[in-house]
Write a protein that holds these residues in place. Structure first.
Motif, PDB file in Angstrom:
ATOM      1  N   GLU A  61     -13.728  39.663   2.269  1.00 58.33           N
ATOM      2  CA  GLU A  61     -13.657  38.518   1.535  1.00 58.33           C
ATOM      3  C   GLU A  61     -13.839  37.347   2.293  1.00 58.33           C
ATOM      4  O   GLU A  61     -14.674  36.412   1.981  1.00 58.33           O
ATOM      5  CB  GLU A  61     -12.557  38.745   0.466  1.00 58.33           C
ATOM      6  CG  GLU A  61     -12.726  39.583  -0.432  1.00 58.33           C
ATOM      7  CD  GLU A  61     -11.992  40.828   0.079  1.00 58.33           C
ATOM      8  OE1 GLU A  61     -11.406  41.853  -0.847  1.00 58.33           O
ATOM      9  OE2 GLU A  61     -11.785  40.950   1.088  1.00 58.33           O
ATOM     10  N   ALA A  62     -12.856  37.371   3.382  1.00 55.99           N
ATOM     11  CA  ALA A  62     -13.214  36.043   4.255  1.00 55.99           C
ATOM     12  C   ALA A  62     -14.492  35.937   4.952  1.00 55.99           C
ATOM     13  O   ALA A  62     -14.962  34.720   4.804  1.00 55.99           O
ATOM     14  CB  ALA A  62     -12.219  36.146   5.468  1.00 55.99           C
ATOM     15  N   SER A 117     -14.872  25.651   7.952  1.00 56.34           N
ATOM     16  CA  SER A 117     -15.653  26.856   7.674  1.00 56.34           C
ATOM     17  C   SER A 117     -14.803  28.176   8.074  1.00 56.34           C
ATOM     18  O   SER A 117     -14.710  29.035   7.242  1.00 56.34           O
ATOM     19  CB  SER A 117     -17.074  26.915   8.281  1.00 56.34           C
ATOM     20  OG  SER A 117     -17.964  25.767   8.084  1.00 56.34           O
ATOM     21  N   ARG A 118     -14.206  27.949   9.065  1.00 56.66           N
ATOM     22  CA  ARG A 118     -13.220  28.813   9.222  1.00 56.66           C
ATOM     23  C   ARG A 118     -12.001  29.192   8.652  1.00 56.66           C
ATOM     24  O   ARG A 118     -11.398  29.945   8.117  1.00 56.66           O
ATOM     25  CB  ARG A 118     -12.770  28.638  10.973  1.00 56.66           C
ATOM     26  CG  ARG A 118     -13.902  28.797  12.128  1.00 56.66           C
ATOM     27  CD  ARG A 118     -13.060  28.751  13.398  1.00 56.66           C
ATOM     28  NE  ARG A 118     -12.465  27.638  13.896  1.00 56.66           N
ATOM     29  CZ  ARG A 118     -13.102  26.572  14.135  1.00 56.66           C
ATOM     30  NH1 ARG A 118     -14.469  26.647  14.473  1.00 56.66           N
ATOM     31  NH2 ARG A 118     -12.637  25.416  14.635  1.00 56.66           N
ATOM     32  N   LEU A 119     -11.384  27.801   8.506  1.00 51.15           N
ATOM     33  CA  LEU A 119     -10.148  27.636   7.555  1.00 51.15           C
ATOM     34  C   LEU A 119     -10.245  27.911   6.299  1.00 51.15           C
ATOM     35  O   LEU A 119      -9.337  28.792   5.817  1.00 51.15           O
ATOM     36  CB  LEU A 119      -9.714  26.178   7.692  1.00 51.15           C
ATOM     37  CG  LEU A 119      -8.435  25.808   7.129  1.00 51.15           C
ATOM     38  CD1 LEU A 119      -7.117  26.809   7.473  1.00 51.15           C
ATOM     39  CD2 LEU A 119      -7.952  24.167   6.957  1.00 51.15           C
ATOM     40  N   ALA A 160     -21.613  32.713  14.599  1.00 51.03           N
ATOM     41  CA  ALA A 160     -20.505  32.554  15.415  1.00 51.03           C
ATOM     42  C   ALA A 160     -19.267  32.462  14.918  1.00 51.03           C
ATOM     43  O   ALA A 160     -17.854  32.561  15.173  1.00 51.03           O
ATOM     44  CB  ALA A 160     -20.745  31.114  16.191  1.00 51.03           C
ATOM     45  N   ILE A 161     -19.172  31.529  13.563  1.00 48.71           N
ATOM     46  CA  ILE A 161     -17.955  31.517  12.593  1.00 48.71           C
ATOM     47  C   ILE A 161     -17.485  32.703  12.382  1.00 48.71           C
ATOM     48  O   ILE A 161     -16.147  33.065  12.345  1.00 48.71           O
ATOM     49  CB  ILE A 161     -18.511  30.568  11.601  1.00 48.71           C
ATOM     50  CG1 ILE A 161     -18.771  29.122  11.976  1.00 48.71           C
ATOM     51  CG2 ILE A 161     -17.071  30.497  10.405  1.00 48.71           C
ATOM     52  CD1 ILE A 161     -17.835  28.332  12.711  1.00 48.71           C
ATOM     53  N   VAL A 162     -18.288  33.805  11.662  1.00 51.25           N
ATOM     54  CA  VAL A 162     -17.768  35.033  11.320  1.00 51.25           C
ATOM     55  C   VAL A 162     -17.216  35.695  12.380  1.00 51.25           C
ATOM     56  O   VAL A 162     -16.396  36.392  12.629  1.00 51.25           O
ATOM     57  CB  VAL A 162     -18.952  35.887  10.847  1.00 51.25           C
ATOM     58  CG1 VAL A 162     -18.594  37.434  10.537  1.00 51.25           C
ATOM     59  CG2 VAL A 162     -19.398  35.243   9.530  1.00 51.25           C
ATOM     60  N   ALA A 163     -17.829  35.644  13.621  1.00 54.57           N
ATOM     61  CA  ALA A 163     -17.278  36.205  14.974  1.00 54.57           C
ATOM     62  C   ALA A 163     -15.915  35.720  15.303  1.00 54.57           C
ATOM     63  O   ALA A 163     -15.144  36.445  15.834  1.00 54.57           O
ATOM     64  CB  ALA A 163     -18.426  35.984  16.318  1.00 54.57           C
TER      65      ALA A 163
END
Length: 298
Positions: free
Chosen positions: A211-212, A189-191, A234-237
């Protein structure tokens, strides 16, 4: 360290073998070797010759400037307690031909989520899902540059406890526990968000944050439909916590014209999972198409 689970103790048998001598494999291999853990890098013939002759130079904010005499060979022909798979996803099928034995446990550090099927077809239930978080690149076959002060391996539960102890002894942070779905999709999800946005625009994260973040929210929705149980905020943070200069190996591979980039393992895996779950992911689709167009241009 006690003998790794799943192997017979014998003179000259490596505790750990690492398939791949790139930035990840080389850095982990050097750390394990420096910690006194019998470790063998399994890599191409010419690279193995150079590593055996010249050793491996590590430039790292964690491990310092080190010249490490490493063991390297083109094939694994003797029993080993643990095999760490650290090649890129497009290289996996060919690289596995270098493994001629059945390791006690196989820990995969590949990006994406779909490689486990191929590994389990070969090694069965010996395979344990894991991920690595690191910023590093291979300056040359004998020089790895570690760019940020962290090297973290997350191993799914049930994990490889003895290998986790070896990694910890080598100064590598180990996060143990969690289902393999959670472990794999938490990284993807982060990558995927970082890699697709930076590679699509050929720009660092600071230029493509909207976009990310939009892609990250889509990928988390897919991950949770797969059972990952992730918190999208949490992922966006985590993405927001990265510096503007942050970039991705996918962007670097495309800029270098590398044919073995990981667009399919990263973006393709997300799109296939979204299709299975009937979820719309328009931002991710657009980014994958943009990266594919750049790759086709060479």
């Amino acid at each position: 360290m006690a003998a790794l689970r799943g192997r017979d103790v014998g003179a000259g048998l490596p505790d750990v073998a690492i398939l791949g001598s790139g930035a990840v494999g080389g850095l982990i291999g050097a750390a394990l070797t420096r910690a006194g853990i019998d470790t063998a890098l399994i890599t191409r013939e010419k690279t193995a010759e150079r590593l055996t002759r010249d050793g491996l130079q590590i430039s790292s904010p964690v491990f310092g400037e080190r010249d490490v005499a490493v063991s390297a060979r083109p094939r694994l022909t003797e029993p080993t307690g643990a095999l760490i798979v650290a090649v890129k996803a497009p290289q996996l099928t060919a690289a596995l031909q270098r493994i001629e034995v059945e390791p006690g446990v196989v820990v995969s550090l590949l990006n994406g989520v779909e490689h486990l099927a191929e590994l389990r077809e070969r090694f069965g239930d010996r395979v344990v899902a894991a991920t690595v978080r690191v910023q590093a690149h291979r300056e040359s076959p004998t020089h790895v540059v570690h760019r940020a002060p962290f090297l973290i391996v997350a191993i799914a539960d049930p994990g490889a406890r003895d290998l986790a102890e070896a990694l910890t002894a080598a100064g590598i942070e180990v996060l143990a526990g969690g289902t393999e779905t959670h472990v794999l999709w938490a990284k993807l999800s982060r990558l995927a968000a970082l890699a697709l946005a930076t590679a699509g625009a050929d720009a660092p994260l600071g230029a493509v944050r909207p976009e990310a973040e939009a892609a990250a929210r889509e990928v988390v929705a897919v991950a949770n439909a797969e059972g990952a149980g992730l918190d999208p905020e949490a992922i966006v943070a985590e993405l927001r916590g990265l510096p503007d200069a942050a970039t991705s190996s996918l962007r670097g591979d495309l800029a270098a014209g590398a044919p073995d980039h990981e667009l399919d393992a990263i973006g393709g895996a997300v799109l296939r999972a979204a299709a299975r779950r009937g979820l719309p992911v328009p931002r991710t689709e657009a980014l994958v198409a943009r990266v594919a167009a750049r790759a086709a241009e060479g």
